[in-house]
Scaffold this motif. Structure first.
Motif, short mmCIF file in Angstrom:
data_model
loop_
_atom_site.label_atom_id
_atom_site.label_comp_id
_atom_site.label_asym_id
_atom_site.label_seq_id
_atom_site.Cartn_x
_atom_site.Cartn_y
_atom_site.Cartn_z
N VAL A 1 2.24 -6.97 -8.32
CA VAL A 1 1.44 -5.76 -8.14
C VAL A 1 0.78 -5.37 -9.46
O VAL A 1 -0.40 -4.99 -9.51
CB VAL A 1 2.30 -4.61 -7.60
CG1 VAL A 1 1.54 -3.29 -7.62
CG2 VAL A 1 2.77 -4.93 -6.18
N ALA A 2 1.54 -5.49 -10.55
CA ALA A 2 0.99 -5.14 -11.86
C ALA A 2 -0.19 -6.05 -12.21
O ALA A 2 -1.22 -5.59 -12.71
CB ALA A 2 2.08 -5.24 -12.93
N VAL A 3 -0.03 -7.33 -11.93
CA VAL A 3 -1.12 -8.28 -12.21
C VAL A 3 -2.30 -8.00 -11.29
O VAL A 3 -3.47 -8.05 -11.72
CB VAL A 3 -0.62 -9.72 -12.04
CG1 VAL A 3 -1.78 -10.71 -12.07
CG2 VAL A 3 0.38 -10.07 -13.14
N ALA A 4 -2.02 -7.70 -10.02
CA ALA A 4 -3.11 -7.40 -9.08
C ALA A 4 -3.89 -6.16 -9.49
O ALA A 4 -5.12 -6.12 -9.41
CB ALA A 4 -2.55 -7.24 -7.67
N LEU A 5 -3.17 -5.13 -9.95
CA LEU A 5 -3.86 -3.92 -10.41
C LEU A 5 -4.75 -4.22 -11.61
O LEU A 5 -5.87 -3.71 -11.71
CB LEU A 5 -2.84 -2.84 -10.75
CG LEU A 5 -2.09 -2.21 -9.58
CD1 LEU A 5 -1.04 -1.22 -10.08
CD2 LEU A 5 -3.06 -1.52 -8.63
N ALA A 6 -4.23 -5.07 -12.51
CA ALA A 6 -5.05 -5.44 -13.66
C ALA A 6 -6.29 -6.22 -13.23
O ALA A 6 -7.37 -6.07 -13.79
CB ALA A 6 -4.22 -6.27 -14.65
N ALA A 7 -6.13 -7.06 -12.20
CA ALA A 7 -7.26 -7.84 -11.71
C ALA A 7 -8.30 -6.96 -11.02
O ALA A 7 -9.51 -7.15 -11.19
CB ALA A 7 -6.78 -8.93 -10.76
#
Length: 561
Positions: A42-48
């Protein structure tokens, strides 16, 4: 008039409340594990999603199609190679006796202790243009550099070969455990109906072991698409190299996160395909009273062929690289008896052991939840738990570090404001965040090993345990776990050795002054001191050998061989 005392009492099983309570506890634990696995994604997706799309637009016009094609080709090559070698050798050592079979049964697992990038260093040292083989060839023949053709080790094929040699034990271990748990009745029946030895294997034994085999191949493919060290050393452009280049070299975390989402998509597709491949295929043993398939004694040419077929992966994936690394390490300035190196070994053992136990416990919760409460929620929990295996360790590490670092900083600020006390980095400054990252990264490995064995336990055994008054936890402890001892040990082995080899997550998340053997090898290799890097690499191998040997001997004893 009938009073309340005269009315018949409602019959309620005395253990119904504990059973419901245990079911809720198992479900709660499984969902907590899934949330932990989902957090870095989720953290990576939010950054993306919050980052710009300029990087992806540029990649789409330049290298992204090449990343996708190369990753798919590499995954297909590794899947085919590990399937053939893993299943073929597992069937040979369990169904036949030939010269060296007992030794090879253990030796076939030894390459699992090797990191693929270390194998790449060893073979590059020998087979590259300035290496020993080509230099000797030019010296003997008098040829020039362009007078002959030699296979290029720094290529897609070379990277696939390195990965196959270190990943086929995943398939071998799970397939061997499945073959050992099969009863001989179905195989003998096929033989009496006119099937040949190979025909009975193809039509009976192989379909019965398909759940375990599919799990092993899936693990190998997920490890392949997440590999960075091997493909980077060989210059093979994949999604993993693109992610690390964007994240660490170009400092473009949004672009790296967007590429990481592509890997997550690959992982989801692989998980769906793996489930469809399993389908409704399940096989059920007869418990401890079943009769295993008696090994057939081979002689003559067949015995020689079987010995060579099982020995070749051991020689290429273990024996020859060890000799090369020993030659590289001779004369290096690394002192294994120094306090520094004993600290590396101690840190590596502690980290690997704790991570393996925690990951196996999480795998048991996820799998048992699926068995107790089959449905979409349990299936979704298992899917989420598997996805982390296809994500590079560095991305998982950053995905965990960002939210927990924010939590540590917020807590420290509150404690300073109210009590004038600094709490420091409670989570990000400990090894527990590393353990969480490794659990996310390798939970699919433990799940594959555990579920491969759990599929042999018939649902009637659970019903019988309930009729005897067992709660879900009692059924798990008294019925499932004793039967699944080989699968449990296999899962522990896989996670333990994988943590010993893991590099990116360790580099990012390790506490101050907590270096491991993998970190030391990386430092030396980064300085182009490959001879020195061979020394900690050999220690990683040596530490990993003992559990590898013990697990194989234990599985053999459990099978009554």
């Amino acid at each position: 008039m009938t009073t309340s005392e005269d009315r018949p009492a409602v019959s309620v099983p005395p253990d119904s409340a504990p059973r419901r309570r245990d079911g809720r506890v198992v479900g709660g634990l499984a969902q907590v594990v899934a949330l932990v696995c989902l957090l870095p994604m989720v953290a990576v997706a939010l950054a993306a999603l919050t980052g710009g799309t300029d990087t992806v637009a540029h990649l789409l016009d330049t290298v992204l199609p090449g990343y996708a094609l190369t990753t798919l080709k590499l995954a297909a090559l590794v899947a085919a190679g590990t399937l053939v070698i893993g299943v073929g050798t597992a069937w040979l050592v369990t169904s036949a006796r030939f010269p060296g079979a007992r030794w090879l049964e253990i030796a076939l697992v030894l390459p699992l202790a090797f990191p693929a990038y270390v194998l790449a260093y060893a073979y590059t040292f020998v087979l590259d243009h300035p290496g020993i083989v080509q230099a000797t060839l030019r010296q003997v023949t008098g040829w020039g550099p362009r007078d002959y053709w030699f296979p290029e080790i720094r290529s897609e094929g070379g990277a696939a070969l390195m990965l196959v040699l270190v990943l086929y034990p995943y398939v071998y271990l799970l397939a061997r455990a499945a073959f050992l748990q099969q009863s001989a009745a179905a195989f003998v029946a096929a033989r009496t109906l006119g099937r040949t030895q190979f025909g009975a294997f193809w039509s009976v034994s192989l379909p019965m072991a398909r759940p375990a085999i599919a799990g092993g191949v899936l693990l190998a493919v997920m490890e392949t698409i997440a590999d960075y060290g091997t493909v980077a050393h060989f210059g093979v452009p994949t999604f993993a190299t693109g992610i690390y280049t964007s994240w660490f070299s170009l400092a473009d975390r949004a672009g790296a996160a967007q590429l990481a989402l592509c890997l997550l998509s690959f992982a989801l597709v692989l998980a769906v395909l793996e489930r469809q491949t399993r389908g409704a295929a399940r096989y059920h043993g007869a418990g401890k009273r079943h009769v295993g398939l008696p090994p057939r004694q081979l002689s003559g040419g067949r015995a020689i062929a079987a010995t060579l077929a099982c020995a070749l992966p051991v020689v290429l994936g273990f024996a020859l690289p060890v000799v090369i690394l020993l030659a590289m390490g001779i004369g290096s300035e690394q002192d294994l008896l120094s306090r520094r190196y004993t600290g590396f070994i101690r840190n590596s053992l502690i980290l690997a052991s704790v991570s393996a136990v925690v990951t196996l416990a999480a795998a048991i919760c996820i799998s048992f939840y699926q068995r107790l409460r089959p449905g979409r929620r349990a299936a979704g929990t298992a899917y989420v738990a598997r996805l982390g295996y296809a994500v590079p360790g560095g991305v998982i590490a950053v995905g965990l570090m960002v939210p927990f670092a924010a939590f540590d900083n917020a807590l420290d600020a509150v404690m300073r404001a109210r009590f004038d006390v600094s709490t420091g980095l409670l989570i990000t400054g400990s090894i527990w965040l590393m353990v969480a990252a490794f659990m996310v990264r390798f939970l699919a490995a433990a799940l594959g090993a555990y579920e491969g064995g759990q599929s042999t336990i018939h649902a009637n055994m659970d019903a019988a345990a309930r009729s005897l008054g067992q709660t879900p936890w009692g059924t798990l402890r008294r019925v499932h776990l004793p039967i699944l001892t080989p699968s449990l040990l296999t899962a522990l082995l896989i996670v333990f050795v994988d943590v010993m080899k893991e590099l990116p997550a360790t580099l990012i998340l390790r506490p101050f002054n907590f270096d491991t053997l993998a970190v030391q090898a990386f430092r030396l290799a980064s300085d182009e001191r490959l001879e020195g890097a061979a020394v900690p690499s050999l220690v990683i191998l040596a530490v990993g050998l003992l559990p590898v040997i013990l697990i194989c001997r234990q599985v053999g004893r459990q099978a009554g061989r």
